[in-house]
Write a protein that holds these residues in place. Structure first.
Motif, mmCIF file in Angstrom:
data_model
loop_
_atom_site.group_PDB
_atom_site.id
_atom_site.type_symbol
_atom_site.label_atom_id
_atom_site.label_comp_id
_atom_site.label_asym_id
_atom_site.label_seq_id
_atom_site.Cartn_x
_atom_site.Cartn_y
_atom_site.Cartn_z
ATOM 1 N N PRO A 12 0.872 -1.125 0.017
ATOM 2 C CA PRO A 12 0.090 -0.249 -0.035
ATOM 3 C C PRO A 12 0.737 1.357 0.131
ATOM 4 O O PRO A 12 1.944 1.322 0.548
ATOM 5 N N ILE A 13 0.056 2.347 -0.712
ATOM 6 C CA ILE A 13 0.989 3.624 -0.754
ATOM 7 C C ILE A 13 1.480 3.974 0.827
ATOM 8 O O ILE A 13 2.561 4.493 0.663
ATOM 9 N N TYR A 14 0.520 4.045 1.742
ATOM 10 C CA TYR A 14 0.738 4.589 3.138
ATOM 11 C C TYR A 14 2.082 3.706 3.530
ATOM 12 O O TYR A 14 2.806 4.279 4.208
ATOM 13 N N TRP A 15 2.215 2.491 3.253
ATOM 14 C CA TRP A 15 3.147 1.771 3.810
ATOM 15 C C TRP A 15 4.343 2.092 3.380
ATOM 16 O O TRP A 15 5.562 2.010 4.085
ATOM 17 N N ARG A 16 4.522 2.318 2.106
ATOM 18 C CA ARG A 16 5.834 2.896 1.431
ATOM 19 C C ARG A 16 6.149 4.186 2.056
ATOM 20 O O ARG A 16 7.326 4.183 2.414
ATOM 21 N N ILE A 17 5.300 5.044 2.417
ATOM 22 C CA ILE A 17 5.589 6.138 2.847
ATOM 23 C C ILE A 17 6.062 5.865 4.322
ATOM 24 O O ILE A 17 7.236 6.601 4.752
ATOM 25 N N TYR A 18 5.432 5.302 4.988
ATOM 26 C CA TYR A 18 5.964 5.009 6.301
ATOM 27 C C TYR A 18 7.249 4.513 6.392
ATOM 28 O O TYR A 18 8.071 4.758 7.405
ATOM 29 N N SER A 19 7.575 3.484 5.645
ATOM 30 C CA SER A 19 8.597 2.765 5.612
ATOM 31 C C SER A 19 9.957 3.911 5.240
ATOM 32 O O SER A 19 11.125 3.903 5.824
ATOM 33 N N ILE A 20 9.711 4.748 4.372
ATOM 34 C CA ILE A 20 10.929 5.617 3.773
ATOM 35 C C ILE A 20 11.007 6.687 4.998
ATOM 36 O O ILE A 20 12.020 6.941 5.483
ATOM 37 N N LEU A 21 9.899 7.314 5.730
ATOM 38 C CA LEU A 21 9.966 8.086 6.639
ATOM 39 C C LEU A 21 10.685 7.332 8.009
ATOM 40 O O LEU A 21 11.269 7.943 8.742
ATOM 41 N N ARG A 22 10.095 6.088 8.184
ATOM 42 C CA ARG A 22 10.822 5.286 9.386
ATOM 43 C C ARG A 22 12.318 5.414 9.144
ATOM 44 O O ARG A 22 13.287 5.546 10.152
ATOM 45 N N GLU A 23 12.755 5.027 7.961
ATOM 46 C CA GLU A 23 14.279 4.866 7.757
ATOM 47 C C GLU A 23 14.934 6.208 7.768
ATOM 48 O O GLU A 23 15.884 6.427 8.397
ATOM 49 N N GLU A 24 14.092 7.352 7.470
ATOM 50 C CA GLU A 24 14.978 8.450 7.392
ATOM 51 C C GLU A 24 15.158 8.948 9.083
ATOM 52 O O GLU A 24 16.030 9.636 9.235
ATOM 53 N N ILE A 25 14.201 8.522 10.064
ATOM 54 C CA ILE A 25 14.057 9.113 11.422
ATOM 55 C C ILE A 25 15.270 8.248 12.041
ATOM 56 O O ILE A 25 15.957 8.781 12.539
ATOM 57 N N ILE A 26 15.309 6.879 11.573
ATOM 58 C CA ILE A 26 16.460 6.144 12.089
ATOM 59 C C ILE A 26 17.901 6.751 11.980
ATOM 60 O O ILE A 26 18.654 6.815 12.470
ATOM 61 N N ASP A 27 18.029 7.050 10.486
ATOM 62 C CA ASP A 27 19.218 7.632 9.899
ATOM 63 C C ASP A 27 19.692 9.117 10.418
ATOM 64 O O ASP A 27 20.532 9.350 10.211
ATOM 65 N N GLY A 28 18.637 9.791 11.167
ATOM 66 C CA GLY A 28 18.863 10.953 11.879
ATOM 67 C C GLY A 28 18.585 12.003 10.830
ATOM 68 O O GLY A 28 19.231 13.316 11.098
ATOM 69 N N HIS A 29 17.699 11.986 9.929
ATOM 70 C CA HIS A 29 17.484 13.081 8.791
ATOM 71 C C HIS A 29 16.558 14.197 9.550
ATOM 72 O O HIS A 29 16.618 15.419 8.907
#
Length: 271
Positions: A12-29
């Motif tokens: 789902p589109i929301y899941w892809r957005i969630y995954s990208i934002l989650r990775e950016e949060i973990i990476d310290g963006h």
């Protein structure tokens, strides 16, 4: 309002957005003291609707990655959920066993499937030993490890053996040490079995590691097929260069050569 992009992924589109934002949060963006972009801005970035973005943001909040300050905005949580950061255990296989928990899902002799038969140089349908182990860190699944071993080596193994030590120690104990290995790393989509145990959506991207281990005579003794969550596991290597031969040697980060029998060696300039 932007229209939804064409659905070309099973996710789902929301899941892809969630995954990208989650990775950016973990990476310290994102700075924890600065509010995240608005839902409208995120919707514009992903060419989707605000409603879809809100669903992704709500999921991030429910998992503890985001916090809302009334009248101010949405911020990255000061403390991320435990086990959020990816971990690299490849520099020392023994450390991986010490730091993670193991659950044995399958154990016993089976007829060799095609990939295992080819890797172990046996006939398809010949007996081999199969074990499936789920490894977790702080209660959260990291990897699903499926191992196929030559029958002659594994016929006396017990479930406790597999729970108590990494395979190379079992081989060493029984007089058939693994002295070399060939490993391949690639991206895969999670099948239903992997998705269930790794707690991801079916079709989600996962990291696939395939490894064939060989004995001192160059004969294959085990075939490992591992599926890892890409957001909880990473492989880190150090590069050393021999200035005389102009060969590059990759080793597990922070390890010495004896820790990584499958160190990669290649020409810096293959042309």
């Amino acid at each position: 309002m932007n229209s939804e992009p064409q659905q070309t992924s099973p996710l789902p589109i929301y899941w892809r957005i969630y995954s990208i934002l989650r990775e950016e949060i973990i990476d310290g963006h994102y700075n924890v003291s600065v509010a995240l972009p608005s839902e409208d801005a995120i919707a514009e970035r992903f060419s989707t609707s605000r409603l879809t973005v809100r669903k992704a943001m709500d999921l991030l909040k429910s998992e503890g990655y985001l916090a809302t300050r009334r009248g101010v905005g949405t911020f990255v949580a000061a403390t991320l959920p435990p086990g959020s950061e990816p971990h690299s255990f490849t520099s020392n296989l023994t450390d991986m066993w010490k730091q993670t928990e193991t659950k044995l899902l399958e154990f016993g002799m089976i007829a060799a499937p095609a990939d295992a038969a080819a890797a172990l140089e046996v006939e398809q349908g010949d007996l081999v030993h199969k074990a499936i182990r789920l490894r977790s860190y702080k209660g959260r699944p990291i990897g699903l490890l499926t191992t196929f071993i030559q029958e002659r080596l594994a016929k006396n193994y017990t479930p406790d053996d597999f729970m108590g030590a990494p395979l190379f120690k079992l081989f060493l104990r029984d007089g058939s040490p693994s002295v070399t290995a060939r490993q391949r790393i690639s991206a895969r989509s999670a099948d239903p079995f992997s998705a269930e145990h790794l707690e991801v959506e079916i079709g989600s991207p996962i990291l696939c590691v395939r490894r064939i281990s060989y004995d001192i005579d160059g004969k294959p003794i085990s075939f490992l097929r591992s599926h890892f969550r890409h957001d909880r596991y990473e492989i880190e290597w150090d590069l050393e260069v021999d200035t005389v031969s102009q060969k590059a040697i990759w080793r597990g980060a922070g390890s010495d050569q004896k820790d990584m029998p499958n160190t990669a060696l290649f020409d810096l300039d293959p042309n």
